[in-house]
Scaffold this motif. Structure first.
Motif, PDB file in Angstrom:
ATOM      1  N   UNK A 171       0.816  -1.217   0.000  1.00  0.00           N
ATOM      2  CA  UNK A 171       0.000   0.000   0.000  1.00  0.00           C
ATOM      3  C   UNK A 171       0.854   1.273   0.000  1.00  0.00           C
ATOM      4  N   UNK A 172       1.921   1.239  -0.748  1.00  0.00           N
ATOM      5  CA  UNK A 172       2.765   2.415  -0.949  1.00  0.00           C
ATOM      6  C   UNK A 172       2.402   3.055  -2.285  1.00  0.00           C
ATOM      7  N   UNK A 173       2.323   4.369  -2.305  1.00  0.00           N
ATOM      8  CA  UNK A 173       2.144   5.106  -3.549  1.00  0.00           C
ATOM      9  C   UNK A 173       3.479   5.712  -3.944  1.00  0.00           C
ATOM     10  N   UNK A 174       3.963   5.340  -5.134  1.00  0.00           N
ATOM     11  CA  UNK A 174       5.221   5.867  -5.660  1.00  0.00           C
ATOM     12  C   UNK A 174       4.892   6.625  -6.938  1.00  0.00           C
ATOM     13  N   UNK A 175       5.072   7.933  -6.913  1.00  0.00           N
ATOM     14  CA  UNK A 175       4.615   8.745  -8.035  1.00  0.00           C
ATOM     15  C   UNK A 175       5.641   9.795  -8.429  1.00  0.00           C
ATOM     16  N   UNK A 176       5.800   9.974  -9.727  1.00  0.00           N
ATOM     17  CA  UNK A 176       6.624  11.034 -10.311  1.00  0.00           C
ATOM     18  C   UNK A 176       8.076  10.965  -9.847  1.00  0.00           C
ATOM     19  N   UNK A 177       8.598   9.750  -9.736  1.00  0.00           N
ATOM     20  CA  UNK A 177      10.022   9.571  -9.489  1.00  0.00           C
ATOM     21  C   UNK A 177      10.750   9.406 -10.814  1.00  0.00           C
ATOM     22  N   UNK A 206       1.784   2.793  -8.448  1.00  0.00           N
ATOM     23  CA  UNK A 206       2.950   3.459  -9.027  1.00  0.00           C
ATOM     24  C   UNK A 206       2.514   4.169 -10.297  1.00  0.00           C
ATOM     25  N   UNK A 207       2.628   5.488 -10.305  1.00  0.00           N
ATOM     26  CA  UNK A 207       2.136   6.288 -11.426  1.00  0.00           C
ATOM     27  C   UNK A 207       3.164   7.343 -11.818  1.00  0.00           C
ATOM     28  N   UNK A 208       3.301   7.557 -13.128  1.00  0.00           N
ATOM     29  CA  UNK A 208       4.080   8.677 -13.632  1.00  0.00           C
ATOM     30  C   UNK A 208       5.559   8.609 -13.349  1.00  0.00           C
ATOM     31  N   UNK A 209       6.110   7.407 -13.176  1.00  0.00           N
ATOM     32  CA  UNK A 209       7.547   7.268 -12.957  1.00  0.00           C
ATOM     33  C   UNK A 209       8.279   7.151 -14.297  1.00  0.00           C
ATOM     34  N   UNK A 210       9.552   7.566 -14.311  1.00  0.00           N
ATOM     35  CA  UNK A 210      10.276   7.669 -15.569  1.00  0.00           C
ATOM     36  C   UNK A 210      10.545   6.361 -16.257  1.00  0.00           C
ATOM     37  N   UNK A 211      10.687   5.271 -15.501  1.00  0.00           N
ATOM     38  CA  UNK A 211      10.895   3.950 -16.099  1.00  0.00           C
ATOM     39  C   UNK A 211       9.790   3.025 -15.597  1.00  0.00           C
ATOM     40  N   UNK A 212      10.114   1.961 -14.897  1.00  0.00           N
ATOM     41  CA  UNK A 212       9.097   0.999 -14.478  1.00  0.00           C
ATOM     42  C   UNK A 212       8.410   1.427 -13.182  1.00  0.00           C
TER      43      UNK A 212
END
Length: 360
Positions: free
Chosen positions: A145-151, A171-177
């Protein structure tokens, strides 16, 4: 079997004396403590003060720092999307290695001393130059339940690690995977046996690739919702031994991954790719819904087998009982015709290359 640890988090009262900092409160588990961090206090200081088995509870707020975990058995727990970790406003000479490498939360061991059984739960990591969550040389890591965004590179990533569980993350909007699992990001070599790493029930959108499994084997990618990336799931192998593969990709919903991503030095342009296997062996692709992935690159289509860019073949892979429709240029494509033992069976689809691979 993957180790599981169950720990009850009891109520925590923060007194006025700790209102601007962190508190350490005993829990019901003998010898374990909860370290409570409030806005304005340092998560890293609480991690440094913790012992194996402790929990760091991060109260709602925005925390501008990177967090480096080297202690086994710690739990880092936020309060859902109200707990946000972002990069520090300015660089400092005292920054830890996680910060200097551009990551948000890091769990880092060494070849001879893995960091085991760390859990990261219910928080947001956003805006980091490299990864939101980064792990290396770990065993039994759980990210839930972690949100990882725009990394800048990966949302949630690990290398050289075993028996991880990535569960119900966004996970949304990250540069690769959105989720990235690899043997090593800095060295060549055979695929790492992840010993049953699980990537389950995640929502992955707007990244370059939803899930990348690079030079790894023995893992499960199951029941994820993957949309609006350039590619949904990408299995990457090469000529090294052991080969990538021996994994199961099942029960995923992979729809409209039609974002365009330009070519890189290691990969051609990608758009409209559902599931791609390159240089994989004994991978099972089963019972997925793969719809409306459309593009005009060599890797476009629903489910594809493609010879790796260093010439490694796909061997003994099974593509079975998938619903694959509305993908272009084809729902199923075997573009690795020199690979041996690959089978396509009982898939519901409209078009295939070569023709005749869809169930009647």
């Amino acid at each position: 079997m993957r180790r599981k640890h169950i720990k009850c988090l009891v109520g925590v009262t923060v007194t006025a004396a700790t209102a601007l900092g962190s508190a350490t409160v005993p829990t019901a588990a003998a010898g374990h403590a909860d370290h409570v961090v409030r806005p304005g206090a340092s998560i890293q200081s609480a991690v440094n003060a913790a012992s194996p088995g402790d929990t760091i509870v991060i109260l709602p707020g925005t925390y501008r720092e990177s967090v480096l975990i080297k202690t086994p058995g710690l739990t880092l727990r936020g309060i859902g999307d109200r707990t946000v970790i972002r990069p520090a406003a300015t660089a400092t000479k005292a920054a830890n290695a996680c910060a200097t490498e551009g990551n948000g939360v890091c769990v880092v061991g060494t070849k001879g001393h893995t960091v085991d059984d760390v859990s990261i739960h219910s928080l947001t990591v956003s805006g980091f130059k490299k990864s939101g969550v980064w792990a290396s040389w770990t065993d039994g890591l759980t990210v839930r339940r972690v949100t990882a965004t725009k990394n800048g590179t990966w949302g949630i990533a690990q290398e050289r690690s075993t028996r991880a569980a990535f569960l119900r993350n966004t996970a949304t909007g990250n540069g690769d995977a959105g989720v990235f699992v690899a043997n090593s990001v800095s060295e060549e070599g055979g695929a790492t046996d992840t010993r049953g790493t699980e990537i389950r029930e995640n929502t992955l959108s707007g990244n370059r690739i939803g899930v990348t499994a690079r030079r790894v084997r023995n893992l499960v990618i199951d029941s994820n919702r993957i949309t609006a990336n350039c590619s949904g799931v990408f299995v990457v192998g090469d000529e090294s031994k052991p080969a990538a593969g021996a994994m199961t990709i099942s029960g995923n919903r992979i729809v409209k991954n039609n974002k365009f991503c330009a070519a890189t030095p290691r990969l051609s342009a990608i758009q409209g790719s559902g599931i791609v296997l390159t240089g994989s062996e004994r991978t099972v692709v089963r019972s997925n819904v793969v719809r409306d992935n459309v593009g005009a690159t060599p890797l476009s289509g629903g489910i594809l087998l493609f010879k790796s860019f260093v010439g490694a073949l796909n061997t003994d892979n099974s593509v079975t009982r998938n619903l694959v429709q509305g993908n272009k240029p084809a729902d199923l494509a075997n573009r690795d015709t020199t690979g041996k033992g690959n089978t396509f069976d009982s898939n519901t689809c409209g078009t295939s290359v070569p023709a005749g691979m869809c169930a009647e």
